[in-house]
Design a protein around this motif. Sequence first.
Motif, mmCIF file in Angstrom:
data_model
loop_
_atom_site.group_PDB
_atom_site.id
_atom_site.type_symbol
_atom_site.label_atom_id
_atom_site.label_comp_id
_atom_site.label_asym_id
_atom_site.label_seq_id
_atom_site.Cartn_x
_atom_site.Cartn_y
_atom_site.Cartn_z
ATOM 1 N N ALA A 298 48.507 37.943 -28.623
ATOM 2 C CA ALA A 298 47.495 38.802 -28.299
ATOM 3 C C ALA A 298 47.501 39.765 -29.446
ATOM 4 N N ASP A 299 46.279 40.530 -29.698
ATOM 5 C CA ASP A 299 46.394 41.684 -30.724
ATOM 6 C C ASP A 299 47.392 42.904 -30.399
ATOM 7 N N SER A 300 48.025 43.111 -31.272
ATOM 8 C CA SER A 300 49.184 44.210 -30.813
ATOM 9 C C SER A 300 48.476 45.623 -30.537
ATOM 10 N N ARG A 301 47.287 45.857 -30.872
ATOM 11 C CA ARG A 301 46.416 47.102 -30.783
ATOM 12 C C ARG A 301 46.487 47.242 -29.174
ATOM 13 N N LEU A 302 46.423 46.216 -28.403
ATOM 14 C CA LEU A 302 46.265 46.143 -27.035
ATOM 15 C C LEU A 302 47.314 47.028 -26.364
ATOM 16 N N LEU A 303 48.583 47.210 -26.866
ATOM 17 C CA LEU A 303 49.567 48.040 -26.525
ATOM 18 C C LEU A 303 49.360 49.405 -26.402
ATOM 19 N N ASP A 304 48.160 49.995 -27.394
ATOM 20 C CA ASP A 304 48.119 51.263 -27.316
ATOM 21 C C ASP A 304 46.804 51.631 -26.614
ATOM 22 N N VAL A 305 46.098 50.733 -25.826
ATOM 23 C CA VAL A 305 44.898 51.290 -25.253
ATOM 24 C C VAL A 305 45.096 51.027 -23.597
ATOM 25 N N ASP A 306 44.320 51.637 -22.915
ATOM 26 C CA ASP A 306 44.243 51.457 -21.474
ATOM 27 C C ASP A 306 43.508 50.427 -21.045
ATOM 28 N N ILE A 307 43.988 49.204 -20.587
ATOM 29 C CA ILE A 307 43.247 48.211 -20.230
ATOM 30 C C ILE A 307 42.298 48.186 -19.352
ATOM 31 N N ARG A 308 42.088 49.183 -18.614
ATOM 32 C CA ARG A 308 41.410 49.429 -17.661
ATOM 33 C C ARG A 308 39.966 50.248 -18.191
ATOM 34 N N GLU A 309 40.126 50.708 -19.388
ATOM 35 C CA GLU A 309 39.044 51.501 -20.125
ATOM 36 C C GLU A 309 38.627 50.800 -21.451
ATOM 37 N N LEU A 310 38.596 49.513 -21.420
ATOM 38 C CA LEU A 310 38.298 49.169 -22.744
ATOM 39 C C LEU A 310 36.776 49.067 -22.954
ATOM 40 N N ALA A 311 36.196 49.352 -24.009
ATOM 41 C CA ALA A 311 34.933 49.237 -24.445
ATOM 42 C C ALA A 311 34.574 47.812 -24.730
ATOM 43 N N ARG A 312 33.282 47.602 -24.598
ATOM 44 C CA ARG A 312 33.052 46.250 -24.606
ATOM 45 C C ARG A 312 33.124 45.792 -26.048
ATOM 46 N N ASP A 313 32.994 46.147 -27.079
ATOM 47 C CA ASP A 313 33.406 45.449 -28.229
ATOM 48 C C ASP A 313 34.973 45.458 -28.449
ATOM 49 N N GLU A 314 35.686 46.343 -27.925
ATOM 50 C CA GLU A 314 36.959 45.952 -27.888
ATOM 51 C C GLU A 314 37.370 44.950 -27.008
ATOM 52 N N PHE A 315 36.702 44.685 -25.813
ATOM 53 C CA PHE A 315 36.917 43.855 -24.765
ATOM 54 C C PHE A 315 36.892 42.515 -25.521
ATOM 55 N N ASP A 316 35.597 42.354 -26.245
ATOM 56 C CA ASP A 316 35.245 40.908 -26.920
ATOM 57 C C ASP A 316 36.088 40.729 -27.746
ATOM 58 N N THR A 317 36.783 41.471 -28.513
ATOM 59 C CA THR A 317 37.640 41.256 -29.713
ATOM 60 C C THR A 317 39.185 40.831 -29.208
ATOM 61 N N PHE A 318 39.526 41.497 -28.089
ATOM 62 C CA PHE A 318 40.748 40.919 -27.531
ATOM 63 C C PHE A 318 40.467 39.780 -26.778
ATOM 64 N N ARG A 319 39.487 39.474 -26.268
ATOM 65 C CA ARG A 319 39.319 38.238 -25.388
ATOM 66 C C ARG A 319 39.265 37.131 -26.274
ATOM 67 N N GLN A 320 38.784 37.166 -27.206
ATOM 68 C CA GLN A 320 38.640 35.903 -28.512
ATOM 69 C C GLN A 320 39.908 35.849 -28.903
ATOM 70 N N ALA A 321 40.446 36.819 -29.109
ATOM 71 C CA ALA A 321 42.071 36.501 -29.855
ATOM 72 C C ALA A 321 42.840 35.841 -28.850
ATOM 73 N N THR A 322 42.907 36.157 -27.655
ATOM 74 C CA THR A 322 43.758 35.567 -26.700
ATOM 75 C C THR A 322 43.424 34.215 -26.420
ATOM 76 N N ALA A 323 41.752 33.776 -26.257
ATOM 77 C CA ALA A 323 41.486 32.927 -26.062
ATOM 78 C C ALA A 323 41.849 31.677 -27.204
ATOM 79 N N ASP A 324 41.588 32.035 -28.374
ATOM 80 C CA ASP A 324 42.369 31.232 -29.350
ATOM 81 C C ASP A 324 43.555 30.860 -29.386
ATOM 82 N N ALA A 325 44.567 31.898 -29.214
ATOM 83 C CA ALA A 325 45.777 31.593 -28.974
ATOM 84 C C ALA A 325 46.197 30.821 -27.756
#
Length: 394
Positions: A298-325
């Motif tokens: 998973a993207d290390s930046r995810l440790l620095d954000v509140d996952i309850r308040e992800l913006a849509r573009d951030e959400f799509d980025t993290f989702r794709q990275a996790t799905a690929d992994a």
Amino acid sequence: MRLLRDDALNSANARLGTRFWIYPQPPFIPGYEQPDRVWLSIPRDEIGEGPSDLFMYVADPLYDKRPYGLAGLPPFDGARRAPVRPGPDRHFDNIDPTSRPFLAIHAYACVRFVLDIWQSYLGRPIHWFFNQSFPRLEIIPFADWDNAQAGYGFLELGWSDVDGILRPYALNFDTIAHEVGHLIMLSETDVPTAISPDGDFFSFSEAFSDCVSLISFLHFDSAIDRLLRRTRGNLLLYNELNRFAETSPERQIRLATNFRQMSAVTHEVHDRALPFVGAIFDSIVAIYHRDLVANGCADSRLLDVDIRELARDEFDTFRQATADAFSIKPLYFKLALTAARDAVGAALATALRTLDPNTLRLDQAANAVIAAADGAVAELLEENFAWREIIGSR
């Protein structure tokens, strides 16, 4: 000599445990039509017909039975169905899951499965709070009642009405695990004698029992595999999980993915329990997330954000990275989830003995769970209990 070797081998095999079938979700739920074969830790030579053992037994009424109440307690003294016997190999996975006798087997197996889990977390046997009166828990697999309950010496299961079809709670692992959660809590904290009027004993009991159901559900390999495949490993993406939970058959996950804070709840005990359940699940997700980042999933930046308040573009980025992994390293996701499950489950179980049921408040329970956890796990629990407004920010 050959006979002696065979006897020794059979005795050794008997100590490995006993096989049963369990439905992780009721069989009418899509995707869960087939039960899982599980090994319970209790040896075959310690289970009798019924099933029964030194700590519990099934009493299956032959005719309609009304629920226990103030006027009645075990043992059930009415006519009973014949006790279910194991197969020739002394396992109980030979009974047709669609048959009436299977209700008794499934109810027993679910109770024993949950006890195996929580005794492991506690590191010691659970002794029933009623054992001075009743040495064994009586399990009634089917009562003529549209509910289920656990009480002083008994667990009895009625039925639910789903679209006009009556379905037995004896096939509902979630219901059974929740009721066993009440028994575990009372056995570890003791029975309250004078509950404080501003206490949260009943709300915590509901919260703890829901957590028992959630964490026990995550002990089915098939359930974890299905959950991770369904989300492509996206449990760390809270918004996506919440949307997934709205339509998923995994009731435990739906219940836990809530955004309730204490400032928004009512005094109704189940509603007041929701923030605590949510904080426990938040913490499992956060620990899972941390391990995925550590393993490059998973993207290390995810440790620095509140996952309850992800913006849509951030959400799509993290989702794709996790799905690929996940498509490359699915085992890492499973190991991360089971490790997070066990870290939080062990802290929750360990905290029980430190709680006074008469004065119990949710903030005291939360602090006890935090104190029972290790290092980074304790920090994540503290952060999530604070977000839920169960404890103050520090």
